[in-house]
Every structure is written in structure tokens, then in C-alpha cells.
Design an enzyme around this catalytic site. Structure first.
Site, short mmCIF file in Angstrom:
data_model
loop_
_atom_site.label_atom_id
_atom_site.label_comp_id
_atom_site.label_asym_id
_atom_site.label_seq_id
_atom_site.Cartn_x
_atom_site.Cartn_y
_atom_site.Cartn_z
N HIS A 7 14.11 1.82 -25.69
CA HIS A 7 13.05 1.10 -24.96
C HIS A 7 13.53 0.76 -23.55
O HIS A 7 12.82 1.03 -22.57
CB HIS A 7 12.71 -0.18 -25.75
CG HIS A 7 11.75 -1.11 -25.08
ND1 HIS A 7 10.43 -1.25 -25.48
CD2 HIS A 7 11.90 -1.96 -24.03
CE1 HIS A 7 9.83 -2.15 -24.72
NE2 HIS A 7 10.70 -2.59 -23.83
N GLU A 8 14.72 0.21 -23.44
CA GLU A 8 15.22 -0.22 -22.11
C GLU A 8 15.42 0.99 -21.19
O GLU A 8 15.05 0.95 -20.02
CB GLU A 8 16.52 -1.02 -22.24
CG GLU A 8 16.37 -2.36 -22.94
CD GLU A 8 15.25 -3.21 -22.38
OE1 GLU A 8 14.96 -3.12 -21.17
OE2 GLU A 8 14.64 -3.96 -23.15
N HIS A 55 12.30 2.26 -19.62
CA HIS A 55 11.85 1.52 -18.43
C HIS A 55 12.41 2.19 -17.17
O HIS A 55 11.75 2.23 -16.13
CB HIS A 55 12.30 0.06 -18.49
CG HIS A 55 11.42 -0.81 -19.33
ND1 HIS A 55 10.05 -0.87 -19.16
CD2 HIS A 55 11.71 -1.69 -20.32
CE1 HIS A 55 9.53 -1.73 -20.04
NE2 HIS A 55 10.52 -2.23 -20.75
N TYR A 104 4.33 -3.67 -13.16
CA TYR A 104 4.59 -4.50 -14.33
C TYR A 104 3.69 -5.74 -14.35
O TYR A 104 4.15 -6.87 -14.25
CB TYR A 104 6.07 -4.91 -14.35
CG TYR A 104 6.61 -5.19 -15.73
CD1 TYR A 104 6.69 -4.19 -16.69
CD2 TYR A 104 7.03 -6.47 -16.07
CE1 TYR A 104 7.17 -4.45 -17.95
CE2 TYR A 104 7.54 -6.73 -17.33
CZ TYR A 104 7.60 -5.72 -18.26
OH TYR A 104 8.09 -5.97 -19.51
N GLU A 148 5.22 -1.18 -20.86
CA GLU A 148 5.80 -1.62 -22.13
C GLU A 148 5.51 -0.61 -23.25
O GLU A 148 6.38 -0.30 -24.06
CB GLU A 148 5.19 -2.97 -22.52
CG GLU A 148 5.96 -4.15 -21.97
CD GLU A 148 7.42 -4.09 -22.38
OE1 GLU A 148 7.71 -3.98 -23.58
OE2 GLU A 148 8.28 -4.14 -21.50
N ASP A 200 3.81 -13.96 -19.21
CA ASP A 200 4.30 -12.62 -19.58
C ASP A 200 3.66 -11.54 -18.69
O ASP A 200 3.26 -10.48 -19.18
CB ASP A 200 4.00 -12.39 -21.08
CG ASP A 200 4.52 -11.05 -21.61
OD1 ASP A 200 5.52 -10.56 -21.07
OD2 ASP A 200 3.90 -10.51 -22.54
N HIS A 218 3.63 -7.70 -23.02
CA HIS A 218 4.22 -7.47 -24.34
C HIS A 218 3.21 -7.71 -25.46
O HIS A 218 3.54 -7.55 -26.63
CB HIS A 218 5.43 -8.36 -24.57
CG HIS A 218 6.61 -8.00 -23.71
ND1 HIS A 218 6.79 -8.54 -22.46
CD2 HIS A 218 7.63 -7.13 -23.91
CE1 HIS A 218 7.89 -8.04 -21.93
NE2 HIS A 218 8.42 -7.18 -22.78
#
Lengths: 392, 98
Positions: free
Chosen positions: A175-176, A179, A190, A199, A272, A277
Site C-alpha cells: 500500500h505505501e 502511494h 490527496y 487510497e 481525513d 480512508h
């Protein structure tokens, strides 16, 4: 185009001539005399990556290649519980395993993520040019998070009460890193729906990295993000579920999984970054439905379609409708009308309807890409499975 | 002095709240917090400093002291780590009091 925080907008060439590693260094600075420097460095890094993306998308122009892209290149750093990044280097590609479990977990998961993108999509690292994968472990004390800071991954140890260490989950590391890929490709802003798509892409490829590493079919896969990350005693199986958004956890200490699986549950919020998310649950579920619709291994068809959308069609301000159109369009190009129909049906089930193109029209592609800038042209210029690593 | 921290975002997307009345704290903790608040010049900070980098935890911090109140939103991507130390300290103290 991203505006960089200079007093006057400089000419674009002024940015292009500064090597990105200068911005990367700026991004690490914490000198009290230059409080905004690190933030500007990071902004400029993102800007550089956008320029790179624009160059890549120019028809007929062969992008310049960095010399020395020879497969996996990883460096793991230890922040030793401090704030400063990247910290002390503790393991690189030539080193054997460390005595530190978190270091080895991060190293192995970076390798699995690199392998996924290279073997499945022909992509050489997050920038498609063999960029070294950097990750820092033991960031701050009991830090309950992991993130991508514009140039590297950062992992906390968790506090042991809510979270275990973040390196323990392969899909979180996937996931990271994704990005990073998104930063170099679509550059999805974002915030709001484009942020939720950012996301979403990280969850899609995070899950696919895990499914690919374990050679799981769509039926065998758990479709969870962060399984096992909750500390003992927290009632939850993961952070998110792509198969059933909104069901990943429910515990008095952390609340209930707030993700909707359908547009009817879309959450408007200021927190957020506009619920990035939260609302990612909607496209996440669409991806799951498309993968199940195709069957087999999810990365073969659904993964390919989403990768094409991310790298060839989507722009920084794309919303859910644009993403739906881009993936239906990519599925049509790759797998014909049946493929387009699988993806269209998946989006329809989450409340997003993409108009179907009539096959009798002279230019059927134009009808689904009306909102997706130049997708068809880019597809023609780049080719779907362009291998970007040099032959060694 | 009253301090309220609302966290959102981060990889997990969790929302968490911590609230403290520093008058109820032991002298040493009260002084260390006051020093941190003073050190970052909290009441003079711009209201929003958000990096928009992925998976950063966002913090909305509101401090009331006497007849003044101020609210600042920032995230893990800021270069000024003393603000991050402040929210860590508030979370630790709030947790210890539960």
C-alpha cells in the site's frame, strides 16, 4: 498543475533543471531557521514527478532512462525512535538478514512489492526507472502509523495496545509503495474523491502484492488490508475489507469500520482530507467485484486494467466517475466488450454507472473516455506491457 | 489550560480524541506541557499546515487558556517536530488519566 510555494511562479524549466535529489534532501531538513524548506522540498518533489509523468505521456517520445537500473535496490534505515528521517542505514541489498525483525520484514516486503510490479506490469520500481526503495523502521515511540512521505516509506512500531508493528503486514507495505507509484503516475490529489482514489489504488495494489506473493486466486484471497495489525484484544480482523467494506473492525477502543461499499453511503467530512480512508471503500468494492467477475488470479485481468488506468489515463483531479470510465475503457481495449462489461457491471453495483458504448458507432472508445483526457492516445503511445528495466 | 486533540486519517483512518485540563495534572507534567505550548508559540500559529502527503495522521489541536482560544490543524508531514511532540505528550497524559 501543482503550484509550488514560491512568491512568484517560476518558469517551468527552472524546476526541471533542479535534480529531484536536491528536493529530496530539502524534504529531510528540519532547521529552525528555514521552517518551510522541508515542505517546499516535498512539494517540488511531487511537482518533478508530475513533469516526469507528462514527459512519459508524450506521444512518440522515448523517455530518457537512468543508467544502472539493475533490479531490486533496497535500503532499510532505523530512526531509533526519533523524528529524523531517514535515520541510520542498517541493511542494503548486499547485506544478510539483520537481528532486527522489523528490518527484515520491511526488506522482504519491499522485495515482494518490487517483484509484483516488475513481473506483472513490467515496472522497474516506483518511478519505473529503478529508484532505490528506502524505508525507515522504528519511527518515533509507539507510533501508530505508516506512511509514504514523498520519497520513502516510514513505519512505526505500534503501541502494542491498539496496533502491532506495521512492518508485519505485506499488503500495508505494498500500500505505501503504491502511494509512490501514484505520485509518479496519476498524481491523484490527496483530497476528496481524487484522494479516495489515491487510497483505493494503494489498497488495490497492496492486496495484489500479497495475493501474488502467495499465488492466491480471487476466491482464496482474504481481500483484507492490514490483517493481523490490530493488537491482541482489539475486535477486528483488519483495517479494511475490499470484499465487505464496513466490516473490518468493531471495538469500543477504536470504533467501527466506517467504510461504505456503495455511493449511497458516501461520507462528507472535513477530517481525513475529506474522508479519503473512508470513501475508498466504494471503488475498493468495485475492484473486488471486477476481480471476481473476471475470476482466476486478480492481477492478471482486473489488476492490469487498474494499472493501465493509473498509469495512462487518470489525472490528479480525477473523481470516481472518471476512474470508472477509465477502467471500463481499459478493460475494453485489453479484453474486448466482455471485459468492459465485467468492469462496468462492477461499478454499477457500487452505484456508479458508466454509459455503454455502442459497437456500431465509428469511434466507440470516445464515448466512454469523454471525461478521461487523452487516454486513448496515451495507450497507443506507451503500450500496455512496456518493459522498463534494461536488459542486463 | 484546556487542550483538545482530534486525530484523523493515518493509514488506518482512525478518529481519536484526547482532552486534558492541565490544572488537574501533577506540577511537573503541567509545567512541561506549558513549556511545549510556549515553545511552539501556539497562539501565533497559522490555523492550517497540512502537507497532503498520503497516510499522514492529521491533528486538530484546540487550546483554551484564560480568555483566549486557538485552533491549529497540521499533520505528521510538518517540519516542526515540536508540534508533534506536543500531541504525543497530550495523548500520553490523557491515556494515563483514563
Amino acid at each position: 498543475m501543482r503550484r509550488v510555494a514560491f512568491e512568484k511562479e517560476p518558469p517551468r524549466t527552472a524546476h526541471a533543471i533542479v535534480p529531484p535529489h536536491i528536493f529530496a534532501h530539502m524534504a529531510t531538513l528540519s532547521d529552525a531557521h528555514f521552517p518551510g524548506l522541508a515542505e517546499r522540498g516535498r512539494e517540488s518533489l511531487v511537482f518533478c514527478s508530475e513533469l516526469t509523468t507528462e514527459r512519459l505521456s508524450l506521444r512518440g517520445v522515448t523517455p530518457l532512462r537512468a543508467i544502472g537500473s539493475e533490479g531490486r535496490r533496497r535500503t532499510i534505515y532505523d530512526a531509533e525512535h526519533g523524528f529524523f528521517l531517514p535515520g541510520r542505514p542498517v541493511r542494503n541489498e548486499e547485506d544478510g538478514p539483520s537481528a532486527d525483525l522489523a528490518v527484515n520484514e520491511a526488506f522482504d516486503a519491499l522485495g515482494a512489492t518490487y517483484d509484483y510490479f516488475f513481473e506483472v506490469h513490467g515496472r522497474d520500481s516506483i518511478d519505473a526507472r529503478g529508484l532505490t526503495l528506502d524505508a525507515t523502521v522504528h519511527y518515533r515511540r509507539s507510533f501508530n502509523n505508516a506512511f509514504w512521505n514523498g520519497r520513502q516509506m516510514v513505519f512505526g512500531d505500534g503501541d502494542g495496545e491498539i496496533f502491532n508493528r506495521f512492518t508485519s503486514s505485506l499488503d500495508i507495505i505494498g500500500h505505501e509503495l503504491t502511494h509512490g507509484v501514484t505520485q509518479y503516475e496519476a498524481g491523484l490529489d490527496y483530497q476528496g474523491q481524487s484522494g479516495a482514489l489515491n487510497e483505493h489504488m494503494s489498497d488495490v495494489f497492496g492486496s495484489l502484492v500479497k495475493q501474488h506473493a502467495h499465488r492466491q486466486t480471487t476466491k482464496r484471497a482474504d481481500w483484507l488490508i492490514g490483517a493481523g495489525i490490530w493488537a491482541k484484544g482489539i475486535h477486528g480482523k483488519a483495517l479494511r475489507s475490499m470484499k465487505a467494506p464496513g466490516t473490518a473492525y468493531d471495538d469500543p477502543r477504536v470504533g467501527r469500520d466506517p467504510q461504505p461499499a456503495h455511493m449511497s453511503g458516501y461520507v462528507e467530512t472535513d477530517e481525513d482530507n475529506g474522508g479519503v480512508h473512508i470513501n475508498s471503500g466504494i471503488p475498493n468494492h468495485a475492484f473486488y467485484l471486477a476481480a471476481v467477475g473476471f475470476g482466476g488470479s486478480a492481477w492478471v485481468k482486473a489488476g492490469k486494467v487498474w494499472y493501465l488506468a493509473l498509469t495512462q489515463s487518470l489525472h490528479r483531479d480525477a473523481d470516481f466517475m472518471v476512474a470508472a470510465s477509465a477502467t471500463v475503457d481499459a478493460a475494453g481495449r485489453q479484453f474486448g466488450t466482455k471485459g468492459a462489461s465485467v468492469v462496468r457491471s462492477a461499478w454499477k453495483q457500487v452505484g456508479i454507472e458508466v454509459q455503454s458504448a455502442s459497437p456500431r458507432k465509428a469511434k466507440p472508445r470516445e464515448q466512454t473516455t469523454a471525461q478521461v483526457k487523452g487516454a486513448a492516445q496515451r495507450a497507443n503511445s506507451r503500450g500496455p506491457e512496456r518493459r522498463t528495466r534494461r536488459a542486463s | 489550560m484546556r487542550i483538545r486533540v482530534v486525530q484523523s486519517g493515518g493509514l488506518a483512518g482512525l478518529r481519536r480524541e484526547h482532552e486534558l485540563d492541565t490544572d488537574a495534572l501533577p506540577e511537573e507534567a503541567r509545567q512541561s506541557l506549558a513549556k511545549l505550548v510556549q515553545g511552539v508559540a501556539f497562539f501565533g500559529l497559522a490555523p492550517a499546515r497540512v502537507s497532503k502527503l498520503p497516510d499522514m495522521i492529521q491533528y486538530r489541536v484546540r487550546i483554551e487558556e484564560g480568555d483566549r482560544a486557538h485552533e491549529v490543524t497540521f499533520d505528521d508531514g510538518i517540519s516542526d517536530t515540536s508540534l508533534l511532540e506536543l500531541v504525543e505528550r497530550v495523548a500520553e497524559l490523557a491515556k494515563a488519566r483514563r
